[in-house]
Write a protein that holds these residues in place. Structure first.
Motif, short mmCIF file in Angstrom:
data_model
loop_
_atom_site.label_atom_id
_atom_site.label_comp_id
_atom_site.label_asym_id
_atom_site.label_seq_id
_atom_site.Cartn_x
_atom_site.Cartn_y
_atom_site.Cartn_z
N UNK A 27 0.83 -1.22 0.00
CA UNK A 27 0.00 0.00 0.00
C UNK A 27 0.85 1.26 0.00
N UNK A 28 1.90 1.21 -0.78
CA UNK A 28 2.68 2.43 -1.00
C UNK A 28 3.60 2.82 0.13
N UNK A 29 4.18 1.85 0.85
CA UNK A 29 5.14 2.21 1.90
C UNK A 29 6.33 2.93 1.27
N UNK A 30 6.94 3.84 2.03
CA UNK A 30 8.01 4.68 1.50
C UNK A 30 9.19 3.86 0.95
N UNK A 31 9.73 2.87 1.68
CA UNK A 31 10.88 2.12 1.12
C UNK A 31 10.54 1.43 -0.20
N UNK A 32 9.32 0.87 -0.31
CA UNK A 32 8.94 0.20 -1.55
C UNK A 32 8.75 1.20 -2.70
N UNK A 33 8.25 2.37 -2.38
CA UNK A 33 8.07 3.39 -3.42
C UNK A 33 9.42 3.91 -3.91
N UNK A 34 10.36 4.08 -3.01
CA UNK A 34 11.71 4.51 -3.40
C UNK A 34 12.36 3.46 -4.29
N UNK A 35 12.18 2.18 -3.93
CA UNK A 35 12.73 1.10 -4.74
C UNK A 35 12.11 1.10 -6.14
N UNK A 36 10.81 1.37 -6.20
CA UNK A 36 10.13 1.42 -7.49
C UNK A 36 10.68 2.56 -8.34
N UNK A 37 10.89 3.73 -7.74
CA UNK A 37 11.42 4.88 -8.48
C UNK A 37 12.80 4.55 -9.05
N UNK A 38 13.63 3.94 -8.26
CA UNK A 38 14.98 3.60 -8.75
C UNK A 38 14.90 2.61 -9.91
N UNK A 39 13.96 1.67 -9.82
CA UNK A 39 13.79 0.70 -10.92
C UNK A 39 13.32 1.41 -12.18
N UNK A 40 12.41 2.38 -12.03
CA UNK A 40 11.95 3.16 -13.19
C UNK A 40 13.11 3.91 -13.83
N UNK A 41 13.94 4.54 -13.00
CA UNK A 41 15.06 5.32 -13.54
C UNK A 41 16.05 4.43 -14.28
N UNK A 42 16.33 3.26 -13.72
CA UNK A 42 17.26 2.35 -14.38
C UNK A 42 16.69 1.85 -15.71
N UNK A 43 15.35 1.75 -15.78
CA UNK A 43 14.71 1.26 -17.01
C UNK A 43 14.44 2.38 -18.01
N UNK A 44 14.88 3.59 -17.71
CA UNK A 44 14.69 4.70 -18.64
C UNK A 44 13.30 5.29 -18.61
N UNK A 45 12.51 4.99 -17.55
CA UNK A 45 11.15 5.53 -17.45
C UNK A 45 11.13 6.71 -16.49
#
Length: 430
Positions: A364-382
């Protein structure tokens, strides 16, 4: 008050007979006076309510432009303003709605209806930070108002606060158990949490109370996840009949494709094409249509639509895999090899994104999981998805330094370089 009937005739008395008349007691006179005054007040109130109802009915027959013009001429007319703003919000004209309602809401902060409409207008205009204080104010002023709590829950849900929205929605259905829209949103939250049986129970309530295209679409997803595919298909078809939009068409097409068989696949294709007619930029629908063409053996058509999808979303790794496979089926080994090399490079990044997205949803959008998602997006060029996620997270955690650093990174150019598609004038020109 005496009953409405003919006055009785006075009896005839012999001449010379005296008649004594007893005075009406003072207390009875006062009671009659109070009763008469009360009836006058009630009658006046009924006339006023009926007049307001008549005006609302009359305004319902006007176009949004007529209502807006009249409201701007008569800014003090509350009934007209409320009717106008409601219609403008339905029509997606939130900025016009602001012109009518903001001054009215500011002049009288105790007017809950005006404040609620102002909050909705600001939110829908893309100004959630200005809408938030209005919602706070009216939640405190009208804690038992189901309408206020419902729209505050919607506001929170679409800003990423699913847990807070769920709590408010539970209060809404206690106050107003017949509010179908609240049952719909509760069902959607349960569906996102993978509580499929609970989701369906809530969505069934929504279907009985307020059937709509959205209810039918979300029910179809819940039924599919429960393995009740024929019922899911019926719900998805109901969504198209109720609301023939790009989303309804695409979701019915995806379900028919999931069922499989040539007849269903060809029908799915027609719905994907209708969806793309309404929204030619829908990359996910393009990918589904490409899969459809491939399943039916039409690889040339698959190549055309997949190349179009990848030009719009070059980081979509699965698109390169599907495109490479279709080139292989046509014997075009060189182009197939180039596409599959790009896929090999992007696939681990997209897998990481999907895993991070799943974890963020379940938590449900916990901060550590959201930060991990952002880093994955950046690495994938999104960068686009990274920025969107960070803006949502920053509203909950405005002081977090990691968010500020990632935002600066997301504002920059993509760090991932993706090889261009192999040239193919023949398929691009068709």
């Amino acid at each position: 008050m005496p009953p409405f009937r003919d006055k009785p005739k006075s009896p005839k008395l012999p001449l010379g007979t005296s008649v004594s008349v007893s005075p009406v007691p003072a207390t009875r006179t006062r009671r009659l006076t109070v009763l008469g005054f009360t009836l006058v007040i009630l009658l006046a109130g009924a006339v006023w309510v009926n007049a307001e109802s008549f005006l609302r009915w009359q305004y319902s027959r006007w176009s949004p432009d007529q209502l807006l013009s009249a409201s701007l001429r008569k800014p003090e007319d509350r009934v007209l303003a409320h009717a106008t703003v409601a219609r403008l919000l339905e029509a997606g004209r939130a900025e016009d709605a602001q012109k009518v309602i903001l001054s009215l809401a500011e002049r009288d902060p105790s007017d809950v209806t005006s404040s609620l409409l102002a909050a909705r207008a600001l939110w829908r205009s893309g100004e959630p930070d200005r809408a938030g204080p209005y919602f706070d104010r009216i939640l405190k002023a009208a804690p038992a108002n189901a309408e206020v709590r419902y729209w505050a829950a919607e506001f929170l849900y679409f800003r990423g606060y699913a847990e807070a929205a769920e709590e408010l929605l539970k209060e809404v259905i206690e106050l107003d158990p017949k509010r179908g829209a609240a049952w719909l949103r509760l069902g959607e939250i349960a569906l996102n949490d993978e509580h499929y049986a609970e989701a369906l129970r809530q969505l069934d309530r929504a279907e009985k109370l307020a059937p709509s295209g959205e209810v039918a679409r979300v029910r179809a997803r819940a039924l599919k996840n429960l393995g009740r595919v024929p019922e899911a298909e019926a719900a998805a078809r109901a969504a198209v009949l109720r609301e023939p939009t790009t989303t309804s068409y695409a979701e019915l097409g995806e379900l028919l494709q999931f069922i499989g068989g040539e007849e269903k696949l060809r029908e799915a294709q027609t719905f994907f094409l209708r969806s793309l007619d309404q929204d030619p930029t829908a990359v996910d629908t393009m990918k589904l249509l490409g899969i459809n063409y491939r399943m039916l053996g039409d690889h040339r058509a698959a190549i055309r639509i997949l190349r179009r999808a990848l030009r719009a979303a070059p980081a979509m790794s699965e698109g390169y895999l599907l495109l490479g496979q279709s080139y292989q089926s046509l014997g075009d080994v060189q182009r197939a090899r180039r596409c599959l090399l790009i896929y090999d490079r992007l696939e681990p990044l997209e897998t990481r994104v999907n895993a991070a997205l799943y974890a963020a949803n379940i938590s449900r959008g916990s901060l550590p999981h959201q930060i991990r998602l952002v880093r994955a997006y950046l690495q994938a060029g999104r960068q686009d998805l990274a920025r969107e996620t960070l803006e949502r997270v920053r509203r909950k955690h405005p002081e977090d330094p990691a968010i500020a650093r990632l935002l600066r990174e997301a504002e920059g150019p993509p760090t991932l370089h993706i090889e261009p598609l192999p040239a193919d004038p023949e398929h691009d020109s068709l």
